[in-house]
Write a protein that holds these residues in place. Structure first.
Motif, PDB file in Angstrom:
ATOM      1  N   UNK A  22       0.807  -1.221   0.000  1.00 19.20           N
ATOM      2  CA  UNK A  22       0.000   0.000   0.000  1.00 19.20           C
ATOM      3  C   UNK A  22       0.844   1.278   0.000  1.00 19.20           C
ATOM      4  N   UNK A  23       2.183   1.108   0.100  1.00 11.78           N
ATOM      5  CA  UNK A  23       3.113   2.242   0.127  1.00 11.78           C
ATOM      6  C   UNK A  23       2.783   3.213   1.259  1.00 11.78           C
ATOM      7  N   UNK A  24       2.643   2.646   2.459  1.00 11.18           N
ATOM      8  CA  UNK A  24       2.397   3.470   3.638  1.00 11.18           C
ATOM      9  C   UNK A  24       3.411   3.080   4.711  1.00 11.18           C
ATOM     10  N   UNK A  25       3.434   3.847   5.790  1.00  9.74           N
ATOM     11  CA  UNK A  25       4.383   3.629   6.876  1.00  9.74           C
ATOM     12  C   UNK A  25       4.043   2.325   7.619  1.00  9.74           C
ATOM     13  N   UNK A  26       5.021   1.377   7.791  1.00  8.51           N
ATOM     14  CA  UNK A  26       4.748   0.128   8.519  1.00  8.51           C
ATOM     15  C   UNK A  26       4.235   0.378   9.938  1.00  8.51           C
ATOM     16  N   UNK A  27       4.670   1.510  10.551  1.00  3.35           N
ATOM     17  CA  UNK A  27       4.229   1.811  11.917  1.00  3.35           C
ATOM     18  C   UNK A  27       2.710   1.961  11.986  1.00  3.35           C
ATOM     19  N   UNK A  28       2.101   2.488  10.900  1.00  8.93           N
ATOM     20  CA  UNK A  28       0.647   2.632  10.878  1.00  8.93           C
ATOM     21  C   UNK A  28      -0.051   1.278  10.881  1.00  8.93           C
ATOM     22  N   UNK A  29       0.543   0.302  10.173  1.00  4.40           N
ATOM     23  CA  UNK A  29      -0.040  -1.042  10.138  1.00  4.40           C
ATOM     24  C   UNK A  29       0.086  -1.696  11.510  1.00  4.40           C
ATOM     25  N   UNK A  30       1.233  -1.513  12.154  1.00  7.27           N
ATOM     26  CA  UNK A  30       1.435  -2.109  13.483  1.00  7.27           C
ATOM     27  C   UNK A  30       0.475  -1.478  14.489  1.00  7.27           C
ATOM     28  N   UNK A  31       0.256  -0.166  14.401  1.00  6.18           N
ATOM     29  CA  UNK A  31      -0.713   0.491  15.291  1.00  6.18           C
ATOM     30  C   UNK A  31      -2.113  -0.089  15.094  1.00  6.18           C
ATOM     31  N   UNK A  32      -2.463  -0.369  13.832  1.00  8.23           N
ATOM     32  CA  UNK A  32      -3.772  -0.963  13.548  1.00  8.23           C
ATOM     33  C   UNK A  32      -3.866  -2.361  14.172  1.00  8.23           C
ATOM     34  N   UNK A  33      -2.756  -3.108  14.101  1.00  8.03           N
ATOM     35  CA  UNK A  33      -2.738  -4.449  14.718  1.00  8.03           C
ATOM     36  C   UNK A  33      -2.900  -4.349  16.232  1.00  8.03           C
ATOM     37  N   UNK A  34      -2.204  -3.393  16.823  1.00  9.29           N
ATOM     38  CA  UNK A  34      -2.314  -3.201  18.271  1.00  9.29           C
ATOM     39  C   UNK A  34      -3.757  -2.907  18.672  1.00  9.29           C
ATOM     40  N   UNK A  35      -4.410  -2.048  17.907  1.00  6.77           N
ATOM     41  CA  UNK A  35      -5.801  -1.694  18.214  1.00  6.77           C
ATOM     42  C   UNK A  35      -6.721  -2.904  18.059  1.00  6.77           C
ATOM     43  N   UNK A  36      -6.502  -3.699  17.010  1.00  4.48           N
ATOM     44  CA  UNK A  36      -7.365  -4.858  16.781  1.00  4.48           C
ATOM     45  C   UNK A  36      -7.168  -5.911  17.875  1.00  4.48           C
ATOM     46  N   UNK A  37      -5.913  -6.123  18.324  1.00  7.91           N
ATOM     47  CA  UNK A  37      -5.653  -7.069  19.406  1.00  7.91           C
ATOM     48  C   UNK A  37      -6.267  -6.580  20.718  1.00  7.91           C
ATOM     49  N   UNK A  38      -6.210  -5.249  20.942  1.00  9.33           N
ATOM     50  CA  UNK A  38      -6.804  -4.684  22.153  1.00  9.33           C
ATOM     51  C   UNK A  38      -8.315  -4.904  22.155  1.00  9.33           C
ATOM     52  N   UNK A  39      -8.944  -4.778  21.007  1.00 13.30           N
ATOM     53  CA  UNK A  39     -10.394  -5.021  20.921  1.00 13.30           C
ATOM     54  C   UNK A  39     -10.728  -6.473  21.244  1.00 13.30           C
ATOM     55  N   UNK A  40      -9.897  -7.371  20.704  1.00 14.32           N
ATOM     56  CA  UNK A  40     -10.126  -8.796  20.964  1.00 14.32           C
ATOM     57  C   UNK A  40      -9.966  -9.092  22.451  1.00 14.32           C
ATOM     58  N   UNK A  41      -8.974  -8.460  23.098  1.00 13.34           N
ATOM     59  CA  UNK A  41      -8.744  -8.673  24.528  1.00 13.34           C
ATOM     60  C   UNK A  41      -9.899  -8.148  25.351  1.00 13.34           C
ATOM     61  N   UNK A  42     -10.469  -7.030  24.945  1.00 19.23           N
ATOM     62  CA  UNK A  42     -11.611  -6.456  25.678  1.00 19.23           C
ATOM     63  C   UNK A  42     -12.816  -7.388  25.620  1.00 19.23           C
ATOM     64  N   UNK A  43     -12.990  -8.061  24.484  1.00 22.85           N
ATOM     65  CA  UNK A  43     -14.118  -8.991  24.378  1.00 22.85           C
ATOM     66  C   UNK A  43     -13.926 -10.184  25.313  1.00 22.85           C
ATOM     67  N   UNK A  44     -12.684 -10.464  25.649  1.00 19.27           N
ATOM     68  CA  UNK A  44     -12.371 -11.586  26.563  1.00 19.27           C
ATOM     69  C   UNK A  44     -12.435 -11.134  28.031  1.00 19.27           C
ATOM     70  N   UNK A  45     -11.786 -10.019  28.337  1.00 22.66           N
ATOM     71  CA  UNK A  45     -11.667  -9.569  29.723  1.00 22.66           C
ATOM     72  C   UNK A  45     -12.829  -8.667  30.165  1.00 22.66           C
ATOM     73  N   UNK A  46     -13.519  -8.050  29.211  1.00 21.90           N
ATOM     74  CA  UNK A  46     -14.607  -7.157  29.577  1.00 21.90           C
ATOM     75  C   UNK A  46     -14.441  -5.809  28.893  1.00 21.90           C
ATOM     76  N   UNK A  47     -15.521  -5.325  28.307  1.00 24.66           N
ATOM     77  CA  UNK A  47     -15.448  -4.089  27.518  1.00 24.66           C
ATOM     78  C   UNK A  47     -15.127  -2.872  28.378  1.00 24.66           C
TER      79      UNK A  47
END
Length: 537
Positions: A22-47
């Motif tokens: 996509x010719x974008x900064x890899x840091x932006x993709x990693x930030x998106x991954x961090x956010x998606x993992x955090x959402x998954x964790x909230x569904x497990x531990x509580x919103x």
């Protein structure tokens, strides 16, 4: 899916691959991954929990943490993400409001739904990053020409490939009946770039006057180097255009440089604009002279310039009238766009008739008001007197230069003129009083009885009413609607009150009423003066 050591590095590899594609900064993709993992964790531990994820940029290890913030006792709302000062003492030394307690929690297993959700978050973030990249790339390129490839046509609008992203050449921005097929290459001008909800929109044009100016800059080295400047452009896209140029080197003819050897330079622009005929005109700071040039090829006999109204009156021989106006008014319309003035074109015969009518009207005025015979009234008009005020208050010497006028006659003329004006003033003031005008307006300096009468008839009867007026409501002005200039009549326009005079009177009234602080006006005036000095420098 669990985040284990086996797939920790895979996160980084995936981020790198997506970023390259996509010719974008890899840091932006990693930030998106961090956010998606955090959402998954909230569904497990509580919103309600504040779960955050941090991915190590070197090892790919994902760390899951729970964050709790210290708040005032009466502000505690979310027990999972907040705690009081007393509660925090078992975790922190000397806790204060605003401190945070961070503890690591076990990583989560991502089920099918959580993985799908994570994928959507990442895709959304990547799309946003792409849009931001496209906006940042094109926002500073407004005013440039691009050579682009046509992708498709939608409802008359042409969609082109900008790589990255797409641009739109709207139907009204195409020249004439231009039509394109997919993969055609065309030149376009970047007219506007906007950040919209559906993503950045790059609007292109081939009809903008600036497009022609940029084409000339590409074809004429002297324009690119700044030796020749394009001062104004007016276009009837696909049909005809006028361009005004000036040279800052006395040895270079601006018109000849733009035309080129055997017309090669201008012909290259004409070909790009589908055969649009181009008149290249020398710029001149003297507006009447410039207008004479702008109306070429028509010959002009005389020009009368009304600077206040931004109107110009052009007198042409009878046989030049159709040439000056042009087919369907094209020539005069383009000249008007080029100069920024409204142009009235008269033949020499029409101008002669109008001047004769004005002469007769002024002669009758002096005959009726000063009780003069026709010959004497004509003498006054011939000497340039146009109204009673000029006769009443002019220096006596200016009346004595008229043949047959001695000192007694001059004094008698002025006395008659003043008596008549005083009677008219008294009549106007009486009418204004009948309409309910207040003393505050009568005593305002700068307004004559006739002005006060006109204001009262328009509903302006007090100093407060006067102070709420806009300058154009008093002095008149011009409004441009859909490219057409329309006249706005002013209440005091018949008394030759200029826009600047109207502004000063209104501001004086506001100061007298205490609506405006004079100190602020002085400060604004100083700022304006400094800005003008900077611009001149």
């Amino acid at each position: 899916m669990a985040i284990t050591s086996a797939n920790q590095l895979e996160l980084l590899q995936t981020a790198e691959a997506v970023a390259r594609e996509k010719m974008i900064d890899p840091a932006l993709v990693i930030e998106a991954m961090e956010e998606s993992l955090a959402r998954a964790a909230k569904s497990r531990y509580g919103a309600e929990m504040d779960i955050r994820v941090s991915i190590d940029r070197k090892t790919g290890r994902a760390t899951f943490t729970r964050v709790r913030t210290v708040v005032e006792d009466d502000e505690l709302e979310n027990y999972q993400a907040e705690m009081t000062v007393d509660q925090a003492k078992q975790y922190l030394d000397d806790p204060k409001v605003g401190d945070t307690f961070v503890e690591e929690v076990p990583p989560v297993e991502m089920g099918r739904i959580a993985a799908q959700s994570a994928k959507q978050v990442i895709l959304q973030k990547v799309r946003e990053a792409e849009r931001d990249k496209q906006y940042e790339e094109f926002k500073d390129r407004v005013g440039q020409i691009l050579n682009v490839q046509v992708k498709r046509e939608e409802y008359g609008n042409v969609i082109v490939d900008l790589n990255p992203g797409e641009g739109v050449l709207r139907r009204n921005e195409k020249i004439g009946r231009e039509s394109y097929r997919p993969n055609d290459r065309i030149r376009v001008y970047i007219k506007d770039v906007r950040r919209e909800q559906r993503g950045p929109q790059v609007f292109l044009s081939r009809t903008a006057p600036e497009f022609m100016a940029e084409l000339f800059k590409m074809e004429v080295p002297e324009i690119y180097e700044g030796i020749i400047e394009i001062k104004a452009v007016a276009r009837d896209p696909g049909s005809r255009a006028k361009i005004a140029v000036i040279s800052y080197d006395g040895s270079i003819d601006p018109v000849g440089a733009c035309v080129g050897m055997r017309g090669s330079r201008v012909q290259a622009v004409v070909n790009e604009l589908q055969g649009e005929k181009i008149d290249i005109i020398p710029w001149n700071e003297d507006m009447p002279t410039f207008l004479v040039n702008a109306l070429q090829p028509a010959e002009v006999s005389k020009v009368v310039f009304d600077e206040d109204a931004e109107r110009i009156e052009v007198v042409v021989p009878e046989d030049q009238l159709s040439l000056a106006i042009g087919r369907r008014g094209q020539n005069v319309r383009l000249a008007s766009q080029l100069t920024g003035l409204d142009i009235d074109i008269l033949t020499e015969e029409e101008e002669s008739k109008r001047r004769q009518a004005e002469f007769e009207e002024r002669t009758k005025l002096f005959m009726d008001t000063l009780d003069l015979d026709e010959f004497f009234a004509q003498l006054l008009v011939s000497e340039g007197f146009t109204n009673l005020e000029e006769v009443a208050y002019v220096e006596l010497d200016e009346l004595l230069v008229i043949d047959g006028v001695d000192e007694d006659t001059a004094n008698e003329l002025q006395a008659r003129a003043r008596d008549y004006l005083e009677a008219q003033n008294a009549k106007a003031m009486e009418r204004a009083r009948e309409l309910g005008v207040q003393d505050s307006l009568v005593e305002f300096e700068g307004l004559t009885p006739q002005m006060i009468e006109a204001l009262a008839e328009d509903g302006v009867k007090s100093l407060e009413d006067f102070a709420t007026c806009a300058d154009w409501e008093l002095a008149g002005g011009w409004t441009t609607v859909d490219g057409e200039r329309t006249k706005d009549d002013g209440v005091l326009e018949p008394f030759d009150v200029s826009l600047e005079e109207a502004q000063n009177m209104i501001m004086t009234a506001r100061v007298m009423l205490g609506w405006v602080d004079p100190a602020e006006l002085e400060a604004d005036a100083e700022e304006d003066a400094e800005l003008e000095e900077e611009q001149e420098a």
